[in-house]
Motif scaffolding. Sequence first.
Motif, PDB file in Angstrom:
ATOM      1  N   GLU A  62      -2.730  -3.999  -0.352  1.00  0.00           N
ATOM      2  CA  GLU A  62      -2.938  -2.788   0.440  1.00  0.00           C
ATOM      3  C   GLU A  62      -4.002  -3.020   1.519  1.00  0.00           C
ATOM      4  OE1 GLU A  62      -3.867   0.325  -2.312  1.00  0.00           O
ATOM      5  OE2 GLU A  62      -1.815   0.427  -3.084  1.00  0.00           O
ATOM      6  N   VAL A  63      -5.075  -3.714   1.164  1.00  0.00           N
ATOM      7  CA  VAL A  63      -6.126  -4.022   2.138  1.00  0.00           C
ATOM      8  C   VAL A  63      -5.570  -4.897   3.247  1.00  0.00           C
ATOM      9  CG1 VAL A  63      -8.292  -5.281   2.462  1.00  0.00           C
ATOM     10  CG2 VAL A  63      -8.048  -3.706   0.551  1.00  0.00           C
ATOM     11  N   ALA A  64      -4.772  -5.886   2.893  1.00  0.00           N
ATOM     12  CA  ALA A  64      -4.207  -6.780   3.895  1.00  0.00           C
ATOM     13  C   ALA A  64      -3.294  -6.009   4.846  1.00  0.00           C
ATOM     14  CB  ALA A  64      -3.433  -7.906   3.212  1.00  0.00           C
ATOM     15  N   SER A  65      -2.478  -5.118   4.314  1.00  0.00           N
ATOM     16  CA  SER A  65      -1.580  -4.362   5.185  1.00  0.00           C
ATOM     17  C   SER A  65      -2.360  -3.404   6.081  1.00  0.00           C
ATOM     18  CB  SER A  65      -0.540  -3.597   4.367  1.00  0.00           C
ATOM     19  OG  SER A  65      -1.166  -2.587   3.604  1.00  0.00           O
ATOM     20  N   LEU A  66      -3.426  -2.814   5.561  1.00  0.00           N
ATOM     21  CA  LEU A  66      -4.259  -1.931   6.384  1.00  0.00           C
ATOM     22  C   LEU A  66      -4.973  -2.711   7.497  1.00  0.00           C
ATOM     23  CD1 LEU A  66      -5.813   0.413   3.675  1.00  0.00           C
ATOM     24  CD2 LEU A  66      -4.101   1.013   5.378  1.00  0.00           C
ATOM     25  N   GLU A  67      -5.397  -3.941   7.182  1.00  0.00           N
ATOM     26  CA  GLU A  67      -6.038  -4.760   8.213  1.00  0.00           C
ATOM     27  C   GLU A  67      -5.037  -5.128   9.309  1.00  0.00           C
ATOM     28  OE1 GLU A  67      -7.696  -8.021   6.002  1.00  0.00           O
ATOM     29  OE2 GLU A  67      -9.544  -6.929   5.542  1.00  0.00           O
TER      30      GLU A  67
END
Length: 74
Positions: A62-67
């Motif tokens: 989720e963090v990677a997709s938000l970044e």
Amino acid sequence: MPRTKGSKNLPKTNTNYSTQIAEKQETIASLNTEIVSIQKAIEEQKNTLKEKKTALKKAEKEVASLEEKKAKAE
């Protein structure tokens, strides 16, 4: 004539092997029950660890997709 080494005056002991065997069997039984309970606790901990690792991977994705979304927005 050579001297004999060590004392030859050993005490006479009357040992009751059946009571010693019974005591050791009780010890073995209690150790076995402890081992079983420890193994159950380990399995529970393994399951908890697996769940936590899964949650961590999901959060990292989720963090990677938000970044990525943030980078595209800029």
